[in-house]
Scaffold this motif. Structure first.
Motif, mmCIF file in Angstrom:
data_model
loop_
_atom_site.group_PDB
_atom_site.id
_atom_site.type_symbol
_atom_site.label_atom_id
_atom_site.label_comp_id
_atom_site.label_asym_id
_atom_site.label_seq_id
_atom_site.Cartn_x
_atom_site.Cartn_y
_atom_site.Cartn_z
ATOM 1 N N LEU A 6 0.862 -1.176 0.000
ATOM 2 C CA LEU A 6 0.000 0.000 0.000
ATOM 3 C C LEU A 6 0.897 1.225 0.000
ATOM 4 O O LEU A 6 1.793 1.350 0.846
ATOM 5 C CB LEU A 6 -0.869 -0.024 1.263
ATOM 6 N N HIS A 7 0.691 2.089 -0.973
ATOM 7 C CA HIS A 7 1.536 3.290 -1.047
ATOM 8 C C HIS A 7 0.683 4.445 -1.552
ATOM 9 O O HIS A 7 0.025 4.337 -2.575
ATOM 10 C CB HIS A 7 2.716 3.037 -1.995
ATOM 11 N N GLU A 8 0.712 5.531 -0.804
ATOM 12 C CA GLU A 8 -0.075 6.724 -1.139
ATOM 13 C C GLU A 8 -1.530 6.387 -1.438
ATOM 14 O O GLU A 8 -2.117 6.875 -2.407
ATOM 15 C CB GLU A 8 0.588 7.478 -2.298
ATOM 16 N N GLY A 9 -2.099 5.539 -0.591
ATOM 17 C CA GLY A 9 -3.531 5.271 -0.677
ATOM 18 C C GLY A 9 -3.956 4.286 -1.743
ATOM 19 O O GLY A 9 -5.147 4.140 -2.013
ATOM 20 N N ARG A 10 -2.979 3.620 -2.390
ATOM 21 C CA ARG A 10 -3.325 2.615 -3.401
ATOM 22 C C ARG A 10 -2.469 1.381 -3.219
ATOM 23 O O ARG A 10 -1.376 1.454 -2.667
ATOM 24 C CB ARG A 10 -3.069 3.168 -4.813
ATOM 25 N N VAL A 11 -2.969 0.251 -3.735
ATOM 26 C CA VAL A 11 -2.143 -0.950 -3.756
ATOM 27 C C VAL A 11 -1.312 -0.892 -5.035
ATOM 28 O O VAL A 11 -1.852 -0.908 -6.144
ATOM 29 C CB VAL A 11 -3.012 -2.224 -3.744
ATOM 30 N N ILE A 12 0.018 -0.775 -4.860
ATOM 31 C CA ILE A 12 0.838 -0.605 -6.067
ATOM 32 C C ILE A 12 1.379 -1.938 -6.576
ATOM 33 O O ILE A 12 1.770 -2.034 -7.728
ATOM 34 C CB ILE A 12 2.004 0.382 -5.829
ATOM 35 N N LEU A 13 1.406 -2.956 -5.718
ATOM 36 C CA LEU A 13 1.866 -4.260 -6.184
ATOM 37 C C LEU A 13 1.254 -5.330 -5.289
ATOM 38 O O LEU A 13 1.236 -5.193 -4.072
ATOM 39 C CB LEU A 13 3.401 -4.338 -6.115
ATOM 40 N N HIS A 14 0.724 -6.391 -5.899
ATOM 41 C CA HIS A 14 0.165 -7.493 -5.128
ATOM 42 C C HIS A 14 0.555 -8.781 -5.829
ATOM 43 O O HIS A 14 0.051 -9.071 -6.915
ATOM 44 C CB HIS A 14 -1.362 -7.353 -5.031
ATOM 45 N N GLU A 15 1.458 -9.514 -5.228
ATOM 46 C CA GLU A 15 2.017 -10.696 -5.888
ATOM 47 C C GLU A 15 2.242 -11.785 -4.850
ATOM 48 O O GLU A 15 2.184 -11.537 -3.653
ATOM 49 C CB GLU A 15 3.378 -10.346 -6.513
ATOM 50 N N ASP A 16 2.532 -12.997 -5.336
ATOM 51 C CA ASP A 16 2.938 -14.014 -4.374
ATOM 52 C C ASP A 16 4.335 -13.653 -3.861
ATOM 53 O O ASP A 16 5.022 -12.807 -4.430
ATOM 54 C CB ASP A 16 2.896 -15.411 -5.001
ATOM 55 N N ARG A 17 4.734 -14.316 -2.780
ATOM 56 C CA ARG A 17 5.915 -13.871 -2.046
ATOM 57 C C ARG A 17 7.168 -13.782 -2.925
ATOM 58 O O ARG A 17 7.877 -12.781 -2.905
ATOM 59 C CB ARG A 17 6.164 -14.824 -0.870
ATOM 60 N N GLU A 18 7.422 -14.816 -3.698
ATOM 61 C CA GLU A 18 8.675 -14.834 -4.453
ATOM 62 C C GLU A 18 8.686 -13.791 -5.566
ATOM 63 O O GLU A 18 9.677 -13.108 -5.780
ATOM 64 C CB GLU A 18 8.951 -16.232 -5.010
ATOM 65 N N THR A 19 7.552 -13.660 -6.251
ATOM 66 C CA THR A 19 7.469 -12.646 -7.299
ATOM 67 C C THR A 19 7.664 -11.258 -6.697
ATOM 68 O O THR A 19 8.355 -10.406 -7.254
ATOM 69 C CB THR A 19 6.088 -12.709 -7.984
ATOM 70 N N PHE A 20 7.052 -11.067 -5.525
ATOM 71 C CA PHE A 20 7.160 -9.770 -4.863
ATOM 72 C C PHE A 20 8.615 -9.487 -4.494
ATOM 73 O O PHE A 20 9.124 -8.400 -4.714
ATOM 74 C CB PHE A 20 6.291 -9.764 -3.602
ATOM 75 N N ARG A 21 9.269 -10.515 -3.957
ATOM 76 C CA ARG A 21 10.648 -10.342 -3.510
ATOM 77 C C ARG A 21 11.541 -9.895 -4.674
ATOM 78 O O ARG A 21 12.455 -9.113 -4.512
ATOM 79 C CB ARG A 21 11.162 -11.677 -2.936
ATOM 80 N N GLN A 22 11.240 -10.415 -5.868
ATOM 81 C CA GLN A 22 12.095 -10.111 -7.015
ATOM 82 C C GLN A 22 11.604 -8.913 -7.828
ATOM 83 O O GLN A 22 12.204 -8.572 -8.841
ATOM 84 C CB GLN A 22 12.188 -11.344 -7.916
ATOM 85 N N SER A 23 10.515 -8.297 -7.377
ATOM 86 C CA SER A 23 9.963 -7.186 -8.143
ATOM 87 C C SER A 23 10.988 -6.062 -8.291
ATOM 88 O O SER A 23 11.779 -5.794 -7.380
ATOM 89 C CB SER A 23 8.726 -6.647 -7.432
ATOM 90 N N ASP A 24 10.985 -5.389 -9.450
ATOM 91 C CA ASP A 24 11.906 -4.256 -9.588
ATOM 92 C C ASP A 24 11.161 -2.920 -9.567
ATOM 93 O O ASP A 24 11.676 -1.901 -10.001
ATOM 94 C CB ASP A 24 12.766 -4.395 -10.849
ATOM 95 N N HIS A 25 9.912 -2.954 -9.059
ATOM 96 C CA HIS A 25 9.178 -1.699 -8.853
ATOM 97 C C HIS A 25 10.004 -0.812 -7.921
ATOM 98 O O HIS A 25 10.379 -1.235 -6.839
ATOM 99 C CB HIS A 25 7.816 -2.026 -8.226
ATOM 100 N N PRO A 26 10.322 0.414 -8.345
ATOM 101 C CA PRO A 26 11.243 1.234 -7.554
ATOM 102 C C PRO A 26 10.767 1.500 -6.124
ATOM 103 O O PRO A 26 11.572 1.492 -5.185
ATOM 104 C CB PRO A 26 11.351 2.533 -8.360
ATOM 105 N N VAL A 27 9.458 1.749 -5.949
ATOM 106 C CA VAL A 27 8.950 2.020 -4.599
ATOM 107 C C VAL A 27 9.106 0.774 -3.730
ATOM 108 O O VAL A 27 9.554 0.842 -2.576
ATOM 109 C CB VAL A 27 7.466 2.459 -4.657
ATOM 110 N N VAL A 28 8.740 -0.362 -4.304
ATOM 111 C CA VAL A 28 8.835 -1.613 -3.550
ATOM 112 C C VAL A 28 10.286 -1.911 -3.177
ATOM 113 O O VAL A 28 10.594 -2.255 -2.039
ATOM 114 C CB VAL A 28 8.234 -2.775 -4.375
ATOM 115 N N ARG A 29 11.180 -1.720 -4.141
ATOM 116 C CA ARG A 29 12.603 -1.988 -3.876
ATOM 117 C C ARG A 29 13.115 -1.115 -2.736
ATOM 118 O O ARG A 29 13.778 -1.582 -1.815
ATOM 119 C CB ARG A 29 13.449 -1.714 -5.121
ATOM 120 N N GLN A 30 12.741 0.166 -2.790
ATOM 121 C CA GLN A 30 13.225 1.072 -1.745
ATOM 122 C C GLN A 30 12.697 0.641 -0.379
ATOM 123 O O GLN A 30 13.424 0.619 0.604
ATOM 124 C CB GLN A 30 12.791 2.510 -2.036
#
Lengths: 255, 262
Positions: free
Chosen positions: A216-240
């Motif tokens: 959840l970022h700035e009032g929206r869900v920006i990424l919703h994935e299973d654990r491994e996909t999420f871990r490897q995501s290169d979405h800049p906000v998620v990475r940070q």
């Protein structure tokens, strides 16, 4: 594809002039742990309250088990709410009651069971969270970890279909955190039909317990994935966020 | 400068109006929730014990000394024109119509209203009220309704005790210390004091019970901001309920007078 237990669509909520949720879309599958992560103050707790139907949304819908919460009457919402268990951040145990009475409370209110049946069930649940030795202690006599476990026992006692955790490990030491995480995972594995939603900002804990992760970022869900996909995501906000870096698209509030 | 002060006044008025509306809703919802099962008899008796039994000593002490000092002061006034035998009627009327309800209301408010605000406030900031809601239990029905009902029942009972003890100490001070004739004191009291005076006073005290408990619960229920928030909610509750009791007392007295009661 897994069955969807809770479906949130276009959820918006403001408090005064502050818009907290700006259109949340989230599908939570049955029989798994979904962890919702995000910075403090991004509306994670507000989202949980919406799932329970405690707060009316400004816009959007929340469906639990296929039923639109806000198309039900208040009594229907209450019946649905009784199928939830909620573990609060600081356990929120009733401090006028001992552990046994706290855990027995939902049963006394809703089950109509005899005292003996209640006693058996309460002891069973307390044993499952490792609190058999503290049955007659008052909340004020418990350590932080024990309070959380008592809170979990109270949430579990009626065999809920949905279990919500609000920051279950905040304020605990790393060992205790690992213990509670293991307990959350074990609880899920023992109840295959259970739908768990955990609110957290602890990345280590999240990767330990989650089946799926939503950010959840700035009032929206920006990424919703299973654990491994999420871990490897290169979405800049998620990475940070995952790496806990200062530089990146998320601006720390330094003002 | 002028715009700012007008704005400030506007904001203050808005706060007051919003607060009054929120309180009214809170009160109506709480009372309404108490009409439906499950009835919380155990919590009700616990609250009646807390409001009533545990206030016995403060109400008895205040009642005793109020009756005693009022007899003394009435004697001072009446002796100026030789009407000492009127002390009994005057003091007893004042006690049952005004002093009993108001002073017991204020004393119980100090003890009970503050405790309710603090208890509910603590439950709010530690999420215990949210926990009730998450368990599909209406907190107004579980927490607030029994407290209000207990106070509506017990404050008049305490007032009756206040009246009785005050009347007795007044009698004792007048006849034993001030040497007023016992026969005249009792006869005048019987002649001038009516059951209606007592009923009106007890009715008022029931309203004061409603005020002090609902205001205490209201401030506690909406407390926020940790220990400091609970502290300020407690103070506000006691002050607001105390002032409200005195204001409402005046209007109740006006309204029930034409009914022939009180």
């Amino acid at each position: 594809m897994m069955e969807i237990a809770i479906r949130v669509q276009g959820l918006k909520k403001s408090f005064g002039s502050q818009q907290v949720l700006r259109g949340v879309d989230l599908e939570i599958p049955r029989g798994a742990i979904t962890v919702v992560i995000g910075r403090s103050g991004t509306g994670k707790s507000v989202l949980l309250k919406h799932l329970l139907g405690l707060v009316p949304p400004d816009e959007g819908t929340i469906e639990v088990g296929g039923q639109d919460l806000w198309k039900l009457r208040e009594s229907g919402r209450r019946d649905l709410r009784a199928r939830f268990g909620m573990v609060f951040q600081n356990a929120a145990l009733f401090d006028s009651m001992d552990v046994f009475e706290n855990v027995a409370f939902p049963l006394r209110e809703h089950s109509g069971w005899e005292e003996e049946q209640i006693g058996t069930r309460v002891r069973e649940v307390l044993a499952s969270v490792g609190l058999s030795s503290a049955v007659h202690k008052l909340p004020s006599e418990l350590s932080g970890g024990m309070r959380k476990r008592a809170g979990l026992a109270r949430a579990l006692v009626r065999n809920p279909d949905y279990l919500l955790y609000d920051e279950p490990t905040t304020g605990l030491d790393p060992i205790m955190t690992a213990q509670i995480d293991a307990l959350i995972r074990a609880t899920q594995d023992q109840h295959p039909g259970l739908t768990s939603v955990v609110i957290s900002h602890d990345m280590q804990a999240t990767f330990r317990i989650a089946d799926r992760i939503a950010m959840l970022h700035e009032g929206r869900v920006i990424l919703h994935e299973d654990r491994e996909t999420f871990r490897q995501s290169d979405h800049p906000v998620v990475r940070q966020f995952v790496e806990g870096r200062l530089d990146g698209p998320i601006r720390p509030d330094l003002s | 400068m002028i715009v700012q002060s007008v704005e400030a006044v506007g904001r203050a008025v808005r706060e007051v109006v919003l607060g009054a509306g929120r309180y009214a809703l809170f009160l109506v919802r709480s009372l309404f929730s108490g009409l439906f099962p499950p009835y919380r008899f155990r919590i009700l008796t616990k609250q009646m014990y807390f409001v009533g039994v545990q206030s016995l000593s403060i109400v008895m002490i205040t009642g005793a000394f109020t009756g005693a000092v009022f007899a003394y002061q009435s004697n001072y006034a009446f002796s100026k024109f030789g009407a000492e035998t009127m002390i009994g009627a005057t003091v007893t009327l004042a006690l049952v119509r005004e002093l009993g309800p108001v002073l017991s209301g204020l004393m119980v408010n100090g003890r009970v209203g503050s405790a309710m605000a603090a208890e509910l406030g603590t439950m709010r900031v530690t999420e215990q009220i949210d926990a009730l809601e998450s368990m599909a239990i209406n907190p107004l029905q579980y927490l607030v309704a029994p407290r209000i009902l207990a106070s509506i029942v017990m404050v008049p009972a305490l007032t009756a005790l206040f009246d009785t003890i005050g009347a007795f100490t007044s009698y004792w001070v007048s006849t034993r210390v001030l040497q007023v004739s016992t026969g005249a004191y009792v006869a005048r009291t019987q002649w001038y004091v009516d059951v209606d005076d007592l009923v009106g006073g007890l009715f008022k005290s029931a309203v004061f019970g409603l005020i002090l408990s609902s205001v205490g619960c209201y401030y506690g229920y909406y407390a926020r901001g940790g220990a400091e928030g609970v502290g300020s909610a407690t103070t506000k509750a006691v002050v607001a309920a105390g002032v409200a009791i005195l204001i409402v007392d005046y209007f109740l007295t006006l309204f029930i007078a034409p009914l022939g009661v009180g």
